[in-house]
Design a protein around this motif. Structure first.
Motif, PDB file in Angstrom:
ATOM      1  N   SER A 144       0.851  -1.192   0.000  1.00  0.00           N
ATOM      2  CA  SER A 144       0.000   0.000   0.000  1.00  0.00           C
ATOM      3  C   SER A 144       0.887   1.242   0.000  1.00  0.00           C
ATOM      4  CB  SER A 144      -0.932  -0.010   1.219  1.00  0.00           C
ATOM      5  OG  SER A 144      -0.200  -0.027   2.419  1.00  0.00           O
ATOM      6  N   ALA A 152       0.576   5.516   0.139  1.00  0.00           N
ATOM      7  CA  ALA A 152      -0.344   6.609   0.436  1.00  0.00           C
ATOM      8  C   ALA A 152      -0.316   7.678  -0.654  1.00  0.00           C
ATOM      9  CB  ALA A 152       0.018   7.223   1.786  1.00  0.00           C
ATOM     10  N   THR A 178       6.640  11.211   0.025  1.00  0.00           N
ATOM     11  CA  THR A 178       7.966  11.608   0.517  1.00  0.00           C
ATOM     12  C   THR A 178       7.926  13.032   1.062  1.00  0.00           C
ATOM     13  OG1 THR A 178       8.657  12.323  -1.684  1.00  0.00           O
ATOM     14  CG2 THR A 178       9.213  10.080  -1.063  1.00  0.00           C
ATOM     15  N   ILE A 227       4.643  12.533   4.424  1.00  0.00           N
ATOM     16  CA  ILE A 227       4.934  11.643   5.561  1.00  0.00           C
ATOM     17  C   ILE A 227       5.873  12.356   6.563  1.00  0.00           C
ATOM     18  CG2 ILE A 227       5.958   9.431   6.307  1.00  0.00           C
ATOM     19  CD1 ILE A 227       3.257   8.925   4.967  1.00  0.00           C
ATOM     20  N   ASN A 239       3.660   0.258   4.929  1.00  0.00           N
ATOM     21  CA  ASN A 239       4.850   1.001   5.364  1.00  0.00           C
ATOM     22  C   ASN A 239       4.642   1.652   6.733  1.00  0.00           C
ATOM     23  OD1 ASN A 239       6.791   1.059   2.921  1.00  0.00           O
ATOM     24  ND2 ASN A 239       4.797   1.563   2.033  1.00  0.00           N
ATOM     25  N   SER A 287       6.437   4.329   9.362  1.00  0.00           N
ATOM     26  CA  SER A 287       7.518   5.321   9.412  1.00  0.00           C
ATOM     27  C   SER A 287       8.359   5.123  10.673  1.00  0.00           C
ATOM     28  CB  SER A 287       6.936   6.723   9.352  1.00  0.00           C
ATOM     29  OG  SER A 287       6.295   7.002  10.559  1.00  0.00           O
ATOM     30  N   ASP A 315      14.255  -0.849   1.534  1.00  0.00           N
ATOM     31  CA  ASP A 315      15.409  -0.073   1.049  1.00  0.00           C
ATOM     32  C   ASP A 315      16.730  -0.708   1.478  1.00  0.00           C
ATOM     33  OD1 ASP A 315      13.373   1.565   0.246  1.00  0.00           O
ATOM     34  OD2 ASP A 315      13.785   3.164   1.673  1.00  0.00           O
ATOM     35  N   GLU A 372      12.930  -4.226  -5.753  1.00  0.00           N
ATOM     36  CA  GLU A 372      11.967  -3.166  -6.058  1.00  0.00           C
ATOM     37  C   GLU A 372      12.450  -2.275  -7.194  1.00  0.00           C
ATOM     38  OE1 GLU A 372      11.423  -1.237  -2.171  1.00  0.00           O
ATOM     39  OE2 GLU A 372      13.097   0.078  -2.619  1.00  0.00           O
ATOM     40  N   GLY A 373      11.505  -1.638  -7.863  1.00  0.00           N
ATOM     41  CA  GLY A 373      11.862  -0.697  -8.927  1.00  0.00           C
ATOM     42  C   GLY A 373      12.224  -1.362 -10.250  1.00  0.00           C
TER      43      GLY A 373
END
Ligand code: C2E
Ligand code: CA
Ligand code: CA
Ligand code: CA
Length: 275
Positions: free
Chosen positions: A59, A61, A74, A77, A113, A115, A176, A232-233
């Motif tokens: 998910s 946001a 980015t 948040i 995610n 934070s 990450d 990812e990516g």
């Protein structure tokens, strides 16, 4: 905010003043958006690279302002973290995501995610559990994504939260991976179920022998630790092919499916076609 007296703004350059006003406006708009539940969730598929099946969705946001402009997570948040609104935001988003995920096929998981400041809040785990209860979402279908920076903010609090979550059967992904304060000792100290190889490696590993070796090493590290690994990516077929060759188990990226307001197979590119 526009009525700042001359005396007060004297210390600021006109540029700083504009920035402060813009920032105050953004904070106000954000509060408003939160109250009106105007922050929504998009879902991006996580694809099993052996079967090409969607195994879950992350998910992400999205804040669409009244004027139809999208503001990146980015940006908002960190804003929510600084103003303390992150607690309310996280609860709203988790409830929304779990309700949406109840509509998905039963084998697909939700990756959510968290934070860094939230992870270090000792009340978080209990709140997550109570939202799952309230919504009726099974805890073993939830995965939380955290970044390594959270583990340095307050390691004890983070450890407490992660232990509580994993005791509930909630999975934990290290997002990450390979960037930031990357420290392999974290892998011993915290109960992880998945490593997510950062997009920056996937962007360039085909053209950089050392990065290719690092990606390969992360995949074999994950396998040795018996945890899952997601790249990812992924944007290009050539990247996908190489990751399959290296035995990476899960992939995510625009090539496999873009974030969309509804989780569906429709935004997933068919991969069975020979390329
Ligand atoms: P992240 O967790 O690393 O999420 C991946 C980001 O990469 C997402 O950006 C996603 O849309 C984007 N992405 C995925 N595949 C590709 C690709 O193939 N190419 C490119 N160029 N980008 C790709 P997004 O949605 O803008 O989110 C940015 C960051 O904001 C996330 O990074 C995450 O750290 C944070 N974030 C997003 N949603 C939430 C949330 O609900 N809660 C919290 N705490 N943070 C969130
Ligand atoms: Ca993530
Ligand atoms: Ca990530
Ligand atoms: Ca990221």
């Amino acid at each position: 905010a526009k009525k700042l007296g001359r005396g007060r703004i004297k210390a600021f350059s006109p540029i700083m003043q504009d920035e402060l006003l813009a920032r105050a406006q953004l904070e106000q708009d954000f509060q408003h958006a939160l109250q009106n539940r105007a922050i929504s969730m998009y879902y991006q598929p996580l694809v099993d690279l052996k079967s090409d099946n969607v195994v879950g969705y992350e998910s992400l946001a999205r804040w669409e302002t009244a004027s139809g402009k999208f503001i990146s997570p980015t940006q908002f948040i960190p804003l929510a973290e600084e103003t303390g609104a992150i607690t309310e935001l996280t609860e709203q988003l988790l409830r929304r995501a779990c309700l949406d995920a109840l509509e998905w096929p039963a084998h697909t998981f939700l990756s959510f995610n968290i934070s860094p400041t939230q992870l270090c809040d000792k009340r978080l785990s209990a709140r997550i559990v109570s939202i799952l209860d309230e919504v009726g979402f099974p805890s073993d279908r939830l995965e939380v994504e955290i970044t390594e920076s959270a583990l340095f903010l307050d390691a004890n609090a983070a450890r407490y939260t992660l232990k509580k979550l994993s005791d509930e059967g909630i999975k934990i992904a290290l997002d990450d991976f390979g960037t930031g304060y990357s420290s392999l000792s974290q892998l011993c100290n915290f109960p992880f179920d998945r490593l997510k190889i950062d997009k920056s490696f996937i962007d360039t590993f085909l053209h950089n022998d050392k990065q290719d070796k690092i990606v390969r090493a992360i995949i074999s590290l994950a396998s040795a630790l018996e945890v899952k690994v997601t790249a990812e990516g992924i944007e290009h077929v050539s990247q996908l092919m190489r990751l399959k060759e290296l035995g990476c188990d899960t992939g995510q990226g625009y090539l496999l499916g873009k974030p969309a307001p509804k989780a569906s197979r429709q935004n997933v590119v068919p991969l069975h076609a020979e390329v």
